[in-house]
Design a protein around this motif. Structure first.
Motif, PDB file in Angstrom:
ATOM      1  N   ASP A 119      10.824  -9.209 -19.222  1.00  8.65           N
ATOM      2  CA  ASP A 119       9.477  -9.258 -18.664  1.00  8.65           C
ATOM      3  C   ASP A 119       8.598  -8.212 -19.352  1.00  8.65           C
ATOM      4  O   ASP A 119       8.979  -7.049 -19.501  1.00  8.65           O
ATOM      5  CB  ASP A 119       9.526  -9.000 -17.153  1.00  8.65           C
ATOM      6  N   SER A 120       7.407  -8.635 -19.754  1.00  7.94           N
ATOM      7  CA  SER A 120       6.520  -7.742 -20.521  1.00  7.94           C
ATOM      8  C   SER A 120       6.106  -6.509 -19.714  1.00  7.94           C
ATOM      9  O   SER A 120       5.960  -5.415 -20.256  1.00  7.94           O
ATOM     10  CB  SER A 120       5.268  -8.510 -20.969  1.00  7.94           C
ATOM     11  N   ILE A 121       5.920  -6.675 -18.393  1.00 11.41           N
ATOM     12  CA  ILE A 121       5.510  -5.532 -17.563  1.00 11.41           C
ATOM     13  C   ILE A 121       6.611  -4.475 -17.558  1.00 11.41           C
ATOM     14  O   ILE A 121       6.347  -3.277 -17.714  1.00 11.41           O
ATOM     15  CB  ILE A 121       5.209  -5.999 -16.128  1.00 11.41           C
ATOM     16  N   VAL A 122       7.856  -4.934 -17.413  1.00 12.76           N
ATOM     17  CA  VAL A 122       8.990  -4.007 -17.365  1.00 12.76           C
ATOM     18  C   VAL A 122       9.159  -3.307 -18.699  1.00 12.76           C
ATOM     19  O   VAL A 122       9.285  -2.074 -18.776  1.00 12.76           O
ATOM     20  CB  VAL A 122      10.281  -4.760 -16.982  1.00 12.76           C
ATOM     21  N   LEU A 123       9.137  -4.078 -19.786  1.00 15.96           N
ATOM     22  CA  LEU A 123       9.367  -3.478 -21.106  1.00 15.96           C
ATOM     23  C   LEU A 123       8.264  -2.509 -21.487  1.00 15.96           C
ATOM     24  O   LEU A 123       8.514  -1.447 -22.066  1.00 15.96           O
ATOM     25  CB  LEU A 123       9.501  -4.591 -22.151  1.00 15.96           C
ATOM     26  N   SER A 124       7.028  -2.859 -21.153  1.00 12.71           N
ATOM     27  CA  SER A 124       5.905  -1.972 -21.457  1.00 12.71           C
ATOM     28  C   SER A 124       6.032  -0.656 -20.693  1.00 12.71           C
ATOM     29  O   SER A 124       5.820   0.426 -21.250  1.00 12.71           O
ATOM     30  CB  SER A 124       4.586  -2.668 -21.095  1.00 12.71           C
ATOM     31  N   ALA A 125       6.404  -0.759 -19.400  1.00 13.11           N
ATOM     32  CA  ALA A 125       6.552   0.455 -18.589  1.00 13.11           C
ATOM     33  C   ALA A 125       7.660   1.334 -19.124  1.00 13.11           C
ATOM     34  O   ALA A 125       7.530   2.566 -19.188  1.00 13.11           O
ATOM     35  CB  ALA A 125       6.833   0.076 -17.136  1.00 13.11           C
ATOM     36  N   THR A 163       4.473  -4.698 -10.897  1.00 15.14           N
ATOM     37  CA  THR A 163       3.557  -3.725 -11.516  1.00 15.14           C
ATOM     38  C   THR A 163       3.610  -2.389 -10.776  1.00 15.14           C
ATOM     39  O   THR A 163       3.684  -1.320 -11.394  1.00 15.14           O
ATOM     40  CB  THR A 163       2.118  -4.266 -11.495  1.00 15.14           C
ATOM     41  N   LYS A 164       3.567  -2.446  -9.444  1.00 17.25           N
ATOM     42  CA  LYS A 164       3.619  -1.221  -8.639  1.00 17.25           C
ATOM     43  C   LYS A 164       4.931  -0.474  -8.866  1.00 17.25           C
ATOM     44  O   LYS A 164       4.951   0.762  -8.974  1.00 17.25           O
ATOM     45  CB  LYS A 164       3.479  -1.555  -7.161  1.00 17.25           C
ATOM     46  N   LEU A 165       6.034  -1.211  -8.927  1.00 18.36           N
ATOM     47  CA  LEU A 165       7.336  -0.579  -9.110  1.00 18.36           C
ATOM     48  C   LEU A 165       7.426   0.100 -10.472  1.00 18.36           C
ATOM     49  O   LEU A 165       7.893   1.242 -10.587  1.00 18.36           O
ATOM     50  CB  LEU A 165       8.448  -1.630  -8.961  1.00 18.36           C
ATOM     51  N   CYS A 166       6.963  -0.596 -11.522  1.00 23.67           N
ATOM     52  CA  CYS A 166       7.002  -0.009 -12.868  1.00 23.67           C
ATOM     53  C   CYS A 166       6.067   1.195 -12.980  1.00 23.67           C
ATOM     54  O   CYS A 166       6.344   2.152 -13.709  1.00 23.67           O
ATOM     55  CB  CYS A 166       6.629  -1.069 -13.913  1.00 23.67           C
ATOM     56  N   LYS A 207       0.818  -1.221   0.000  1.00 25.49           N
ATOM     57  CA  LYS A 207       0.000   0.000   0.000  1.00 25.49           C
ATOM     58  C   LYS A 207       0.851   1.269   0.000  1.00 25.49           C
ATOM     59  O   LYS A 207       0.386   2.332  -0.403  1.00 25.49           O
ATOM     60  CB  LYS A 207      -0.925   0.009   1.214  1.00 25.49           C
ATOM     61  N   MET A 208       2.101   1.155   0.461  1.00 24.90           N
ATOM     62  CA  MET A 208       2.984   2.322   0.455  1.00 24.90           C
ATOM     63  C   MET A 208       3.242   2.822  -0.967  1.00 24.90           C
ATOM     64  O   MET A 208       3.575   3.990  -1.171  1.00 24.90           O
ATOM     65  CB  MET A 208       4.317   1.974   1.127  1.00 24.90           C
ATOM     66  N   ALA A 209       3.066   1.955  -1.966  1.00 21.62           N
ATOM     67  CA  ALA A 209       3.294   2.355  -3.357  1.00 21.62           C
ATOM     68  C   ALA A 209       2.289   3.409  -3.816  1.00 21.62           C
ATOM     69  O   ALA A 209       2.573   4.186  -4.737  1.00 21.62           O
ATOM     70  CB  ALA A 209       3.216   1.132  -4.265  1.00 21.62           C
ATOM     71  N   SER A 210       1.093   3.438  -3.203  1.00 19.02           N
ATOM     72  CA  SER A 210       0.076   4.424  -3.586  1.00 19.02           C
ATOM     73  C   SER A 210      -0.189   5.430  -2.465  1.00 19.02           C
ATOM     74  O   SER A 210      -1.225   6.090  -2.456  1.00 19.02           O
ATOM     75  CB  SER A 210      -1.227   3.704  -3.958  1.00 19.02           C
ATOM     76  N   LYS A 234       0.506 -18.123  -5.161  1.00 14.11           N
ATOM     77  CA  LYS A 234       0.803 -17.048  -4.200  1.00 14.11           C
ATOM     78  C   LYS A 234       2.043 -16.278  -4.612  1.00 14.11           C
ATOM     79  O   LYS A 234       2.067 -15.045  -4.607  1.00 14.11           O
ATOM     80  CB  LYS A 234       1.008 -17.639  -2.804  1.00 14.11           C
ATOM     81  N   LEU A 235       3.073 -17.020  -4.996  1.00 16.45           N
ATOM     82  CA  LEU A 235       4.339 -16.358  -5.350  1.00 16.45           C
ATOM     83  C   LEU A 235       4.172 -15.528  -6.612  1.00 16.45           C
ATOM     84  O   LEU A 235       4.608 -14.370  -6.675  1.00 16.45           O
ATOM     85  CB  LEU A 235       5.434 -17.418  -5.539  1.00 16.45           C
ATOM     86  N   LEU A 236       3.563 -16.095  -7.632  1.00 16.27           N
ATOM     87  CA  LEU A 236       3.410 -15.376  -8.900  1.00 16.27           C
ATOM     88  C   LEU A 236       2.556 -14.123  -8.719  1.00 16.27           C
ATOM     89  O   LEU A 236       2.822 -13.078  -9.327  1.00 16.27           O
ATOM     90  CB  LEU A 236       2.803 -16.298  -9.956  1.00 16.27           C
ATOM     91  N   GLN A 237       1.509 -14.241  -7.894  1.00 18.38           N
ATOM     92  CA  GLN A 237       0.649 -13.078  -7.656  1.00 18.38           C
ATOM     93  C   GLN A 237       1.420 -11.967  -6.937  1.00 18.38           C
ATOM     94  O   GLN A 237       1.316 -10.796  -7.304  1.00 18.38           O
ATOM     95  CB  GLN A 237      -0.566 -13.502  -6.832  1.00 18.38           C
ATOM     96  N   MET A 238       2.213 -12.334  -5.895  1.00 23.05           N
ATOM     97  CA  MET A 238       2.986 -11.334  -5.182  1.00 23.05           C
ATOM     98  C   MET A 238       4.046 -10.706  -6.089  1.00 23.05           C
ATOM     99  O   MET A 238       4.256  -9.488  -6.084  1.00 23.05           O
ATOM    100  CB  MET A 238       3.660 -11.966  -3.955  1.00 23.05           C
ATOM    101  N   GLN A 239       4.704 -11.537  -6.882  1.00 19.94           N
ATOM    102  CA  GLN A 239       5.728 -11.042  -7.797  1.00 19.94           C
ATOM    103  C   GLN A 239       5.137 -10.070  -8.811  1.00 19.94           C
ATOM    104  O   GLN A 239       5.691  -8.996  -9.072  1.00 19.94           O
ATOM    105  CB  GLN A 239       6.374 -12.231  -8.513  1.00 19.94           C
ATOM    106  N   ASN A 240       3.964 -10.442  -9.374  1.00 22.95           N
ATOM    107  CA  ASN A 240       3.299  -9.590 -10.364  1.00 22.95           C
ATOM    108  C   ASN A 240       2.867  -8.263  -9.750  1.00 22.95           C
ATOM    109  O   ASN A 240       3.035  -7.192 -10.348  1.00 22.95           O
ATOM    110  CB  ASN A 240       2.084 -10.332 -10.938  1.00 22.95           C
ATOM    111  N   THR A 241       2.356  -8.302  -8.517  1.00 23.12           N
ATOM    112  CA  THR A 241       1.884  -7.081  -7.844  1.00 23.12           C
ATOM    113  C   THR A 241       3.043  -6.120  -7.576  1.00 23.12           C
ATOM    114  O   THR A 241       2.959  -4.916  -7.887  1.00 23.12           O
ATOM    115  CB  THR A 241       1.193  -7.430  -6.514  1.00 23.12           C
ATOM    116  N   LEU A 242       4.125  -6.649  -6.999  1.00 27.66           N
ATOM    117  CA  LEU A 242       5.273  -5.799  -6.674  1.00 27.66           C
ATOM    118  C   LEU A 242       5.896  -5.192  -7.927  1.00 27.66           C
ATOM    119  O   LEU A 242       6.227  -3.994  -7.959  1.00 27.66           O
ATOM    120  CB  LEU A 242       6.323  -6.614  -5.915  1.00 27.66           C
TER     121      LEU A 242
END
Length: 823
Positions: A779-785, A744-747, A697-700, A734-742
């Motif tokens: 990673d598609s999220i990183v490249l897109s960002a 996405t927020k960082l990008c 939540k600190m990301a927002s 659980k791991l993939l969801q946490m990894q994707n969330t972190l």
């Protein structure tokens, strides 16, 4: 050409120093006035000090890189009225002309340098004379390529400074002789230095000059330890600067020096005898270390004779008529104890052994002087530690240990009957505590921990003031302990926790050490004690962890051991959690006004320093926390530190050394199945899960510093998740969801945050993450960002952010075939 340039620099430095001013130039150029009407503008003393050091550096062939420490040292001197800008300009003027020189190569260059130092050695300014003294060792390297008469001139300058009225100048000069003797020729030492020093010792009536000469003799004999000393040259030969003198002549020189040195033990002035005690033990230890390197029996016997002369002088002064001399004898007994351990088979000649040392200590502990008695109490632990491992009579050793424990008990519990002032009592407790670690290291392997465990508990406790209340002192005041030195004994014990833990078995650490640390040190009223304890805590937890793992395999004891381990770990976590709280909010603003009624007066600066140490050490603590019989987590403590009001605390908490290991060690708990746990385990799982949600939540957050902190720690979290190879292969949801969330927020922070500091932190986190985990480069999220970020206007982006973006692009291009350009 280089030689002329070097001489020009030497001459210009010399001109400014000698005239205490710099010649004015014509029309701002470097040309002197043709009509000779040029005058000298006054140069601040700070600049002259710098130039003196620079002159010595150039003469000794120092390069610009090594010249940095000279400038830093000079910056420590502050002179009223000196212009900082003028000083910097003066430095730049000379540094611009600097080059790599070969030191002094001609007599003409040597004359320039020597004239300057001979002059400032007699200047009125004590600071300049002290600078001259500090430069003697460096300057002694300068005259190797020229006539030896310059070495003699250097020694004459040093002799002048030894007679200075300022004690600091004299002390600096004495210290430089160890360096001087390693640089000048042996001929100069034999013909100019030693005869002068011995002559002063024999004929001079001034006690201060005899003391200085004794200190010089010690420095000649001991040396710096960085090269072949004068003593080794005389005894063993082979010195680089030695001339073709016969071995007999060298030994005769040593005979004269040792005789002169030993005679100081019978000097009529007690201050000279004091100096002998302080120096003799250093020389004796140096000689003792040389003996095993000598093969010739005759030479070995000669060294033993010299050593015996020094030790006899020390033993003689243990019964000196002056208490100050005996006081110094007590302080030197530990060195005598160490001497008795060196090559005990050859100790017959020197007549020094453990029994002799103990007899001397016994006499001094019953001395008529109260101060001498107090000093024996202070040195008791040091003597015990220094005597071991040696051939000590078991009964005498037990008696010494018992005396040590009785001293600690009397100073801690029965202070009113100690017949000493509070300040003396605390000094004894501090000394006993400072040597406890060394004692434990020697006694614990001998099975004597149980003999000193009571002393450990007493030194770790908070003593009460003596019953008689001194006039003007309110000892009943609860803040008495805060205002006294009572915490310093605990501080010394805290510093020794690593040594103590390494000396004891894990079971003993868990039984005797950890409960005291939890009850006293981590709850201490003094912040310094808490800071040191936190830094040492992981050593204790490492021992505890090994005990837990060992007992895990013992089926019969596992249930009791595990429940005990769980309780102890919970207790430590609760203490660390309370230390992570922002206690600065409860600090009174003034003695008359407090933010919170009944608040304890503590130092707000100290409070944040405790949290800073905790944030820096949390990774180490997490690595050594027992995770059996169930996984554990320190994420809730880390969250408090990540939201700390002090920036340095947040930085330390989000660092690779801290957050990465805390998060990594929390993953077994976060990815385990709660239904199999007890209620306390479920509560811990819930705390860790809530902490992760709060970090995300600190990301927002509306507070930009929290978003920046998320950017800093999310990269470390993603790196830890990337190390879970087995779960990644099994596509753990659980791991993939946490990894994707972190990720996405960082990008999102990279592309959309309005604050450049946040974007910079996010870019740097991504660069560090991708350089360590190459799989994310595609990673598609990183490249897109990054594509979106590159297509936006750089409005609000400063040069640092643009540079970080370019650096990230370079990292990706190095590890990926995508070749994405981010600009």
């Amino acid at each position: 050409k280089k030689g002329r340039k070097k001489q020009s620099i030497l001459e210009e430095c010399a001109e400014v120093v000698l005239n205490e001013g710099r010649r004015t130039r014509k029309n701002g150029t470097n040309e002197d006035r043709v009509d000779g009407s040029g005058s000298y503008e006054e140069v601040p003393e700070q600049q002259i000090v710098y130039l003196v050091k620079r002159l010595a550096a150039v003469a000794a062939a120092r390069t610009r890189e090594n010249d940095d420490d000279i400038r830093q040292t000079t910056n420590g001197h502050h002179q009223k009225g000196a212009s900082n800008s003028a000083t910097q300009k003066q430095k730049r003027d000379f540094e611009d002309d600097d080059d790599e020189f070969n030191g002094i190569e001609t007599d003409e260059e040597a004359d320039i340098v020597m004239m300057v130092f001979e002059t400032i050695a007699e200047r009125e300014s004590a600071l300049l004379r002290e600078t001259c003294a500090e430069s003697l060792g460096l300057l002694s390297k300068a005259f190797l390529a020229v006539d030896s008469m310059y070495e003699e001139k250097l020694l004459e300058t040093a002799f002048v400074l030894l007679e200075d009225d300022d004690p600091d100048v004299v002390k600096k000069t004495e210290e430089q002789f160890a360096v001087i003797c390693e640089n000048i020729t042996k001929h100069s030492i034999d013909q100019a230095l030693i005869p002068h020093v011995i002559n002063v010792m024999i004929k001079e009536n001034d006690e201060q000059l005899r003391i200085s000469s004794l200190n010089v003799l010690k420095n000649i004999l001991v040396g710096t330890g960085n090269g072949i000393s004068f003593v080794e040259t005389c005894y063993c030969g082979g010195g680089v600067n030695s001339s073709d003198n016969s071995g007999d002549k060298d030994l005769k020189t040593m005979d004269e020096m040792i005789e002169c040195f030993s005679n100081a033990s019978q000097d009529e002035n007690y201050r000279v005898r004091e100096t002998f005690i302080q120096n003799a033990v250093e020389v004796a230890i140096r000689l003792k270390k040389i003996i095993p390197t000598v093969d010739e029996p005759k030479l070995s016997a000669t060294i033993e004779t010299h050593l015996k002369a020094l030790i006899d002088g020390i033993v003689l002064l243990c019964e000196d008529e002056n208490w100050a001399v005996r006081f110094n004898c007590v302080k030197s007994l530990h060195a005598l104890a160490k001497l008795s351990l060196y090559d005990t088979e050859k100790s017959a000649i020197t007549d020094i052994n453990t029994d002799k040392v103990l007899d001397l200590f016994e006499k001094l502990s019953n001395d008529v002087s109260k101060k001498v008695k107090l000093m024996t109490s202070c040195e008791l632990g040091n003597i015990i530690a220094s005597l071991l491992p040696g051939n000590v009579n078991d009964a005498k050793l037990s008696g010494m240990i018992q005396r040590y424990c009785e001293t600690v008990r009397e100073m801690s519990m029965n202070r009113s009957s100690a017949n000493a002032k509070d300040i003396d009592i605390e000094q004894i407790r501090i000394s006993c505590a400072s040597y406890f670690g060394a004692m434990c290291k020697k006694l614990a392997p001998m099975g004597k921990w149980d003999d000193i465990v009571e002393a450990f508990r007493l030194l770790s406790s908070r003593p009460l003031p003596s019953s008689p209340i001194d006039e003007g002192t309110n000892n009943s005041d609860p803040n008495w302990l805060l205002n006294s030195n009572a915490h310093k004994a605990r501080l010394e014990i805290a510093k020794s926790l690593e040594t103590i833990a390494n000396s004891l078995s894990g079971e003993v650490v868990v039984r005797d050490i950890l409960p005291v640390v939890e009850a006293t040190f981590l709850n201490d009223s003094n912040d310094e004690v808490k800071i040191v304890t936190i830094s040492q805590l992981h050593h204790l937890l490492q021992k505890k962890c090994s005990v837990t793992m060992k007992n895990e395999s013992t089926a019969n004891e596992s249930k009791n051991t595990f429940s005990s381990a769980v309780g102890r770990s919970t207790s430590i976590r609760n203490l660390l959690s309370s230390l992570a709280e922002d206690s600065s909010s409860y600090v009174p603003l003034s003695p008359s006004r407090s933010r919170k009624p009944g608040a304890v007066a503590t130092d707000s600066v100290g409070s944040w320093r405790v949290r800073l140490e905790l944030a820096s050490s949390l990774g180490n603590i997490s690595n050594n926390m027992p995770f059996q019989p169930q996984p554990s987590s320190l994420l809730s403590i880390s969250l408090k530190l990540l939201k700390d009001p002090v920036n340095d605390v947040r930085k330390a908490a989000s660092s690779m050394d801290s957050f990465y290991f805390v998060f990594k060690n929390s993953l077994p708990l976060l990815f385990s199945e709660p239904p199999t746990w007890s209620s306390s385990s479920r509560a811990e799982y819930k705390d860790a899960s809530n902490a992760i949600e709060s970090i995300i939540k600190m990301a927002s957050s509306k507070v930009w510093t929290e978003r920046r902190t998320f950017a800093e720690c999310s990269g470390r979290a993603l790196l830890a998740l990337g190390k879970q190879e087995e779960k990644i292969q099994n596509q753990d949801k659980k791991l993939l969801q946490m990894q994707n969330t972190l990720l996405t927020k960082l990008c999102f922070l990279v592309t959309s945050d309005a604050v450049s500091s946040v974007r910079l932190a996010a870019l740097e986190a991504l660069a560090e993450l991708i350089s360590r985990d190459n799989s994310l480069a595609d990673d598609s999220i990183v490249l897109s960002a990054l594509k979106n970020d590159g297509n936006k206007d750089s409005v609000g982006s400063n040069a640092i952010v643009v540079e970080a973006r370019t650096r990230l692009s370079n990292v990706i291009n190095e590890v990926s075939f995508s070749k994405i350009s981010v600009s």
